[in-house]
Design a protein around this motif. Structure first.
Motif, mmCIF file in Angstrom:
data_model
loop_
_atom_site.group_PDB
_atom_site.id
_atom_site.type_symbol
_atom_site.label_atom_id
_atom_site.label_comp_id
_atom_site.label_asym_id
_atom_site.label_seq_id
_atom_site.Cartn_x
_atom_site.Cartn_y
_atom_site.Cartn_z
ATOM 1 N N PRO A 1 0.838 -1.197 0.000
ATOM 2 C CA PRO A 1 0.000 0.000 0.000
ATOM 3 C C PRO A 1 0.881 1.258 0.000
ATOM 4 C CG PRO A 1 0.110 -0.936 2.199
ATOM 5 C CD PRO A 1 1.019 -1.762 1.324
ATOM 6 N N ASN A 2 0.240 2.403 -0.013
ATOM 7 C CA ASN A 2 0.972 3.663 0.137
ATOM 8 C C ASN A 2 0.814 4.117 1.583
ATOM 9 O OD1 ASN A 2 1.702 6.392 0.212
ATOM 10 N ND2 ASN A 2 1.177 6.690 -1.939
ATOM 11 N N ILE A 3 1.907 4.033 2.345
ATOM 12 C CA ILE A 3 1.904 4.507 3.741
ATOM 13 C C ILE A 3 3.041 5.520 3.818
ATOM 14 C CG2 ILE A 3 1.732 3.806 6.155
ATOM 15 C CD1 ILE A 3 1.500 0.931 5.286
ATOM 16 N N CYS A 4 2.851 6.666 3.163
ATOM 17 C CA CYS A 4 3.999 7.536 2.913
ATOM 18 C C CYS A 4 4.433 8.327 4.142
ATOM 19 C CB CYS A 4 3.710 8.460 1.740
ATOM 20 S SG CYS A 4 2.412 9.653 2.069
ATOM 21 N N VAL A 5 3.509 8.664 5.030
ATOM 22 C CA VAL A 5 3.891 9.439 6.219
ATOM 23 C C VAL A 5 3.164 8.920 7.456
ATOM 24 C CG1 VAL A 5 4.498 11.616 5.083
ATOM 25 C CG2 VAL A 5 2.123 11.160 5.672
ATOM 26 N N ALA A 6 3.692 9.274 8.607
ATOM 27 C CA ALA A 6 3.084 8.859 9.869
ATOM 28 C C ALA A 6 2.245 9.995 10.448
ATOM 29 C CB ALA A 6 4.179 8.468 10.863
ATOM 30 N N TYR A 7 1.871 10.957 9.605
ATOM 31 C CA TYR A 7 1.297 12.183 10.150
ATOM 32 C C TYR A 7 -0.213 12.127 10.353
ATOM 33 C CZ TYR A 7 5.774 13.878 8.253
ATOM 34 O OH TYR A 7 7.090 14.045 7.930
ATOM 35 N N HIS A 8 -0.900 11.379 9.493
ATOM 36 C CA HIS A 8 -2.353 11.531 9.471
ATOM 37 C C HIS A 8 -3.084 10.193 9.515
ATOM 38 C CE1 HIS A 8 -1.352 15.591 8.454
ATOM 39 N NE2 HIS A 8 -0.772 15.220 7.330
ATOM 40 N N GLY B 1 -1.103 17.144 -2.116
ATOM 41 C CA GLY B 1 -0.518 15.821 -1.929
ATOM 42 C C GLY B 1 0.986 15.921 -1.946
ATOM 43 N N PRO B 2 1.712 14.884 -1.612
ATOM 44 C CA PRO B 2 1.173 13.585 -1.242
ATOM 45 C C PRO B 2 0.831 13.433 0.238
ATOM 46 C CG PRO B 2 3.536 13.469 -1.420
ATOM 47 C CD PRO B 2 3.162 14.868 -1.767
ATOM 48 N N SER B 3 1.292 14.387 1.093
ATOM 49 C CA SER B 3 1.073 14.102 2.513
ATOM 50 C C SER B 3 -0.223 14.707 3.046
ATOM 51 C CB SER B 3 2.269 14.544 3.344
ATOM 52 O OG SER B 3 2.599 15.874 3.073
ATOM 53 N N GLY B 4 -0.767 15.701 2.370
ATOM 54 C CA GLY B 4 -2.075 16.226 2.734
ATOM 55 C C GLY B 4 -2.133 16.815 4.129
ATOM 56 N N GLY B 5 -3.264 16.618 4.796
ATOM 57 C CA GLY B 5 -3.418 17.156 6.139
ATOM 58 C C GLY B 5 -4.635 18.072 6.244
ATOM 59 N N ASN B 6 -5.341 18.255 5.119
ATOM 60 C CA ASN B 6 -6.503 19.126 5.150
ATOM 61 C C ASN B 6 -7.694 18.363 4.596
ATOM 62 O OD1 ASN B 6 -8.325 21.175 5.090
ATOM 63 N ND2 ASN B 6 -6.928 22.661 4.148
ATOM 64 N N LEU B 7 -8.746 18.237 5.418
ATOM 65 C CA LEU B 7 -9.907 17.454 4.993
ATOM 66 C C LEU B 7 -10.619 18.091 3.804
ATOM 67 C CD1 LEU B 7 -11.339 16.277 8.434
ATOM 68 C CD2 LEU B 7 -10.169 14.910 6.709
ATOM 69 N N GLU B 8 -10.423 19.400 3.615
ATOM 70 C CA GLU B 8 -11.089 20.049 2.483
ATOM 71 C C GLU B 8 -10.530 19.583 1.140
ATOM 72 O OE1 GLU B 8 -10.817 24.229 3.165
ATOM 73 O OE2 GLU B 8 -11.865 24.040 5.077
ATOM 74 N N ASP B 9 -9.331 19.022 1.168
ATOM 75 C CA ASP B 9 -8.727 18.543 -0.078
ATOM 76 C C ASP B 9 -9.137 17.104 -0.398
ATOM 77 O OD1 ASP B 9 -7.409 20.966 -0.199
ATOM 78 O OD2 ASP B 9 -5.611 20.210 0.798
ATOM 79 N N CYS C 1 7.838 18.352 2.778
ATOM 80 C CA CYS C 1 7.378 19.296 3.813
ATOM 81 C C CYS C 1 6.122 18.739 4.467
ATOM 82 C CB CYS C 1 7.099 20.658 3.202
ATOM 83 S SG CYS C 1 6.519 21.838 4.429
ATOM 84 N N PRO C 2 6.150 18.534 5.783
ATOM 85 C CA PRO C 2 5.022 17.863 6.442
ATOM 86 C C PRO C 2 3.827 18.779 6.704
ATOM 87 C CG PRO C 2 6.692 18.395 8.066
ATOM 88 C CD PRO C 2 7.254 18.810 6.725
ATOM 89 N N LEU C 3 3.997 20.084 6.493
ATOM 90 C CA LEU C 3 2.919 21.002 6.839
ATOM 91 C C LEU C 3 1.779 20.895 5.837
ATOM 92 C CD1 LEU C 3 5.059 24.108 7.728
ATOM 93 C CD2 LEU C 3 3.966 22.512 9.286
ATOM 94 N N THR C 4 0.575 21.042 6.347
ATOM 95 C CA THR C 4 -0.585 21.008 5.467
ATOM 96 C C THR C 4 -0.523 22.177 4.491
ATOM 97 O OG1 THR C 4 -1.840 19.993 7.209
ATOM 98 C CG2 THR C 4 -3.088 21.005 5.430
ATOM 99 N N ASP C 5 -0.268 23.366 5.017
ATOM 100 C CA ASP C 5 0.021 24.497 4.148
ATOM 101 C C ASP C 5 1.522 24.501 3.946
ATOM 102 O OD1 ASP C 5 -2.554 25.462 3.854
ATOM 103 O OD2 ASP C 5 -2.479 26.392 5.839
ATOM 104 N N LYS C 6 1.953 23.899 2.874
ATOM 105 C CA LYS C 6 3.383 23.653 2.665
ATOM 106 C C LYS C 6 4.190 24.943 2.817
ATOM 107 C CE LYS C 6 3.066 19.343 0.708
ATOM 108 N NZ LYS C 6 3.889 18.205 1.040
ATOM 109 N N ALA C 7 5.308 24.807 3.509
ATOM 110 C CA ALA C 7 6.187 25.959 3.683
ATOM 111 C C ALA C 7 7.146 26.096 2.512
ATOM 112 C CB ALA C 7 6.966 25.832 4.986
ATOM 113 N N ILE C 8 7.073 25.166 1.571
ATOM 114 C CA ILE C 8 7.894 25.272 0.372
ATOM 115 C C ILE C 8 6.956 25.261 -0.831
ATOM 116 C CG2 ILE C 8 9.703 24.190 -1.015
ATOM 117 C CD1 ILE C 8 10.682 22.908 1.637
ATOM 118 N N LEU C 9 7.103 26.246 -1.671
ATOM 119 C CA LEU C 9 6.269 26.333 -2.867
ATOM 120 C C LEU C 9 7.156 26.132 -4.084
ATOM 121 C CD1 LEU C 9 4.152 29.498 -1.972
ATOM 122 C CD2 LEU C 9 3.600 27.103 -1.546
ATOM 123 N N LEU C 10 6.558 25.556 -5.129
ATOM 124 C CA LEU C 10 7.270 25.440 -6.406
ATOM 125 C C LEU C 10 6.721 26.525 -7.318
ATOM 126 C CD1 LEU C 10 7.241 21.590 -6.891
ATOM 127 C CD2 LEU C 10 9.160 23.017 -6.191
#
Lengths: 344, 523
Positions: free
Chosen positions: A115-122, A278-286, B464-473
């Motif tokens: 599977p894709n388990i890319c981060v431990a954040y969410h 993506g890929p790590s996300g963190g916002n339910l609106e996305d 970048c682990p932040l939801t609002d990424k601190a690095i932009l392309l």
């Protein structure tokens, strides 16, 4: 004790050895050659690694699939899409439509599910990691088909594997389904030649993923800045070392890696998809609830179909294009038999 | 009252000696148990680990490690009050900590090459014993001024830190290599897998070994063991500040060694058996309680039963090497010079930005409370926390610093704050920790591939682990003359976790690097 002549001894030892050597050579060939369909065994189920050449599908009607020994329309679909509120039911229905898990997993097989388990954040709601129910359903199906061992693994780039396995909910689901979570140990990585590679011809990869009888690829469909979307082919990056080094010319290199791993089955989890950040996300609106599972033996076709969920086409995904150009599968969704199922 | 039990000859010849209870045997047993407990707590102290006693029990018991951060930080830390128990017990039992419980003392006992001193061996100049008093005084006075740098000489922090930085990572690397070799032999793959999963419970497998730190700290503790060759328990006699403090309390300890002069033949066997050289003929073979670790060796060595341990109510005589007013004044003077030097050093090397501190470590408060124990480095899942060996950070010698190229601050982890025994790192909820700013990432455009070579790369942005990424392309284009998208750091958002620096694919020094903020790392 009976004395035997040197010649007799050599004959006795040599024949089995030659036989074993021949078997190894054949086994290796079937793994590394990009599009080499093996003759279908008369027992029915085709070998999991054989991919039907897209040309065959194009030439015949969409109802016919090259993977099926019989040309009957009732044969398994080339690609199946199941929609419904239960991820488990979706996986089961999609697998049934493409010929059942038995087409891929033989009794006694050693299976790796990736599977894709890319981060431990969410947690899974954030759609950064593959849905745990989808993974668990696959584990149960494999064990039901008589698999000797089903291992589930990934290498997170953010956080430890243990933490990521737990937070994603995958560890709990897999273990209760009877599978094992494996932490990808450094000892199991080794540099391997990629005979079919165009840009890269050698890369350090997880050897067990090559040695296992069956590799099942279970990406979650997400956006990704460089790859546009991260789908089946991108998900294979979890099986290699030096991932940073893959990024220049990423699309071609992903296609090269795909020639090496050749997953027998790709199941794209689109229960929830991540449409931004993506890929790590963190916002339910996305996150969009798409309640879909896509399954096919053809990684390119599965990725091509998944792209449509984002309003894109396969042509927009560089890796998918590169994969099709190398003959790893078909981009053209019009010519393959797709079965769409609603599981309610 | 403890007396030697009558010596029994082993009745049965040969095979099995009769097991006799002796005080020395009991002491050795307690030492083994204490060290085992220490090792258990050491190995179980990891992220998500559960210990059935406080993971920092030894730091709470060790009065030097427990009480000085309260002095320097001007704070009351209730769990550390346990540190009072050992000095109070020392009023009864003297330096029993040193002989019976101290993990370093036990290791020193086990690493001495000779069991007994050479026959012609003389005590080193007694004044040397004053060194440890000087170290102690300096530590206490510096603590009053809010500095804990010399706490790296505390025996418990010394062992824990050395194990964390200099023993376990190289051991893990060794096990990893053995595993790899086994795994390559087909039939042993199963064995290798088992070994890997067992070793993974206690060792940081698949993590980098920072040899610079490992070698520095290994040299430090190995020299402590090597000094055993000069005199047994050299460290405990001459250097250990904790031993010095407990020794001063022990001057009025109740339980002390004493000699029955009528039975004593002045054979000096007891003096030869004493590991700390506490017994001197000059005092009629009576041990100085400030130097005696109650190891009971003399009790067993005496053939005439002249030695016993029993209660005393009058203080022991002051020895020439015990601290005098002059020594105390000397220490204060030395401290003033040292404090001046430490204050000057960062300015001398002002081009360095200084170490990146763990989350929640606020500037001065942090240095007031950090005892350099290594607990945070032990629990850090990425091994990004390393002991600071930087010259620009002399006042923070061996304090934890984040080295992103070794390991990043894991966005899903807040273990260090909960591991810290002194509150130098506050325990932060995951939510708070994810907003704690450690520093800011900066792009080195001359090394960054999109910037300098027009090659696509977005690893830092992806990582970048932040939801609002601190690095932009930004930028980019298609077709002929296409330009690669280039990363840019949004300084307001960046928390300085270093995930981007760790993963930057540029070889050697990363093209994106975290710099510490100007002052403090507020939450």
């Amino acid at each position: 004790m009976q004395r035997i002549s040197r010649r007799e001894w050599l004959r006795r030892i040599g024949l089995p050895f030659l036989g074993a050597f021949g078997a190894v050579v054949v086994a290796c060939r079937s793994r590394v050659s990009p599009v080499a369909p093996e003759p279908t065994p008369s027992t029915g189920a085709p070998a999991a690694t054989s991919t039907p050449p897209p040309a065959a599908a194009t030439a015949t009607s969409a109802a016919t699939t090259a993977a099926s020994p019989s040309p009957a329309a009732a044969g398994p679909a080339y690609l199946a899409v199941a929609r419904g509120s239960s991820p488990t039911a979706n996986v089961e229905a999609a697998l049934r439509a493409i010929g059942g898990i038995e087409r891929f997993v033989q009794p006694g097989n050693d299976v790796i599910v990736k599977p894709n388990i890319c981060v431990a954040y969410h947690t899974p709601e954030y759609a950064a990691t593959t849905n745990p129910e989808v993974v668990a359903a696959l584990v149960r199906l494999c064990l039901g088909a008589g698999a000797r061992r089903v291992r589930v693994m990934d290498q997170p780039f953010g956080g430890t594997a243990e933490e990521a396995y737990n937070r994603s909910g995958i560890a709990g689901a897999v273990q209760s389904a009877g599978g094992e979570m494996e932490i990808m140990a450094g000892m199991k990585f080794a540099s391997v030649a990629i005979p079919g590679g165009q840009d890269i011809t050698e890369w350090p990869v997880y050897r067990d993923a090559l040695d296992a009888d069956v590799l099942i690829n279970v990406p979650i469909a997400k956006t990704h800045d460089l790859a546009v979307l991260t789908l089946g082919m991108k998900n294979l990056m979890g099986l290699i070392e030096d991932r940073g080094g893959l990024h220049p010319n990423l699309a071609q290199r992903l296609a090269d890696l795909t020639t090496l791993f050749r997953p027998a089955l790709t199941v794209v989890d689109a229960t929830r998809i991540l449409v931004a950040n993506g890929p790590s996300g963190g916002n339910l609106e996305d996150v969009r609830q798409t309640q879909t599972v896509i399954a096919s033996h053809d990684i390119v076709a599965a990725d091509a179909y998944a792209a449509t969920l984002f309003g894109l086409t396969a042509a927009d995904i560089p890796a998918t294009r590169a994969g099709a150009a190398m003959g790893l599968g078909t981009l053209d969704l019009a010519v393959i038999r797709i079965e769409e199922i609603s599981t309610g | 009252m403890i007396e030697n039990l009558p010596r029994r000859r082993s009745v049965a010849k040969g095979r099995r000696r009769q097991r006799v209870f002796t005080w020395v045997r009991l002491r050795r047993l307690v030492q083994v148990l204490s060290l085992l407990l220490f090792l258990y707590l050491l190995l179980a102290t990891k992220r998500g680990g559960v210990t059935y006693l406080p993971h920092d029990l030894f730091f709470r018991l060790d009065p030097l490690a427990a009480l000085t951060p309260m002095i320097a930080g001007r704070q009351w830390v209730a769990p550390l009050a346990l540190g009072l128990s050992i000095p109070i017990l020392a009023l009864l039992l003297g330096r029993f900590w040193c002989g019976w419980l101290c993990p370093l003392g036990t290791l020193i006992d086990w690493t001495r090459l000779r069991r007994r001193p050479r026959r012609d061996e003389r005590d080193l100049p007694p004044a040397w014993r004053g060194l440890k008093h000087a170290v102690l005084l300096t530590i206490l006075l510096a603590a009053l001024l809010g500095n804990l740098t010399l706490l790296f000489l505390d025996p418990v922090t010394l062992v824990f830190r050395s194990a964390t930085v200099a023993v376990l990572p190289p051991l893990a690397a060794l096990v990893g290599r053995i595993d790899e070799a086994l795994y390559r032999i087909g039939p042993l793959q199963g064995t290798a897998e088992q070994l890997d999963s067992i070793a993974r419970r206690g060792l940081p497998l698949d993590q980098p070994v920072v040899w610079q730190a490992a070698i520095a700290l290994a040299a430090m503790i190995l020299s402590v063991f090597a000094l055993n060759a000069v005199r047994t328990r050299f460290w405990c006699r001459y250097v250990c500040p904790l031993g010095a403090g407990l020794g001063l309390v022990s001057k009025i300890a109740w339980l002390r060694q004493s000699v029955d002069a009528t039975a004593c033949s002045s054979c000096a066997l007891c003096a030869g058996a004493c590991p700390t050289g506490a017994i001197s003929e000059r005092r009629g073979f009576v041990a100085d309680p400030a130097e005696c670790t109650l190891c009971m060796n003399c009790l067993q060595a005496c053939h005439r039963g002249a030695i016993s341990f029993h209660g005393h109510l009058t203080p022991a005589p002051w020895e020439s090497y015990d601290p005098s007013r002059r020594a105390a004044l000397g220490a204060i003077g030395a401290l003033a010079v040292g404090a001046g030097l430490i204050a000057v050093a960062p300015r001398v090397l002002s081009d360095a930005t200084g170490p990146i501190r763990p989350p929640g470590a606020g500037g001065d408060d942090f240095l007031d409370r950090c005892i350099r124990c290594g607990e945070c480095m032990k629990v850090c899942p990425t091994r990004g926390l390393q002991p600071s060996l930087s010259f620009s950070d002399i006042g923070g010698f061996l304090t934890p610093a984040l080295v992103p190229r070794t390991g990043y601050c894991d966005f899903s982890c807040n273990a260090c704050g909960y591991a810290c025994p002194t509150g130098a790192l506050p325990p932060l909820s995951l939510d708070k920790k994810q907003r704690a700013v450690l520093g800011t990432a900066h792009i080195d455009q001359s090394r960054c591939r999109p910037w300098s070579q027009n090659v696509d790369c977005m690893v830092c942005q992806e990582m970048c682990p932040l939801t609002d990424k601190a690095i932009l392309l930004e930028g980019g284009g298609k077709g002929v003359g296409k330009r690669a998208k280039r990363p840019r750091v949004v300084t307001d958002r960046c928390i300085g976790c270093g995930t981007c620096e760790y993963h930057c694919p540029v070889q050697g020094k990363a093209a994106i690097r975290v710099r510490r903020l100007g002052r403090g790392n507020g939450v």
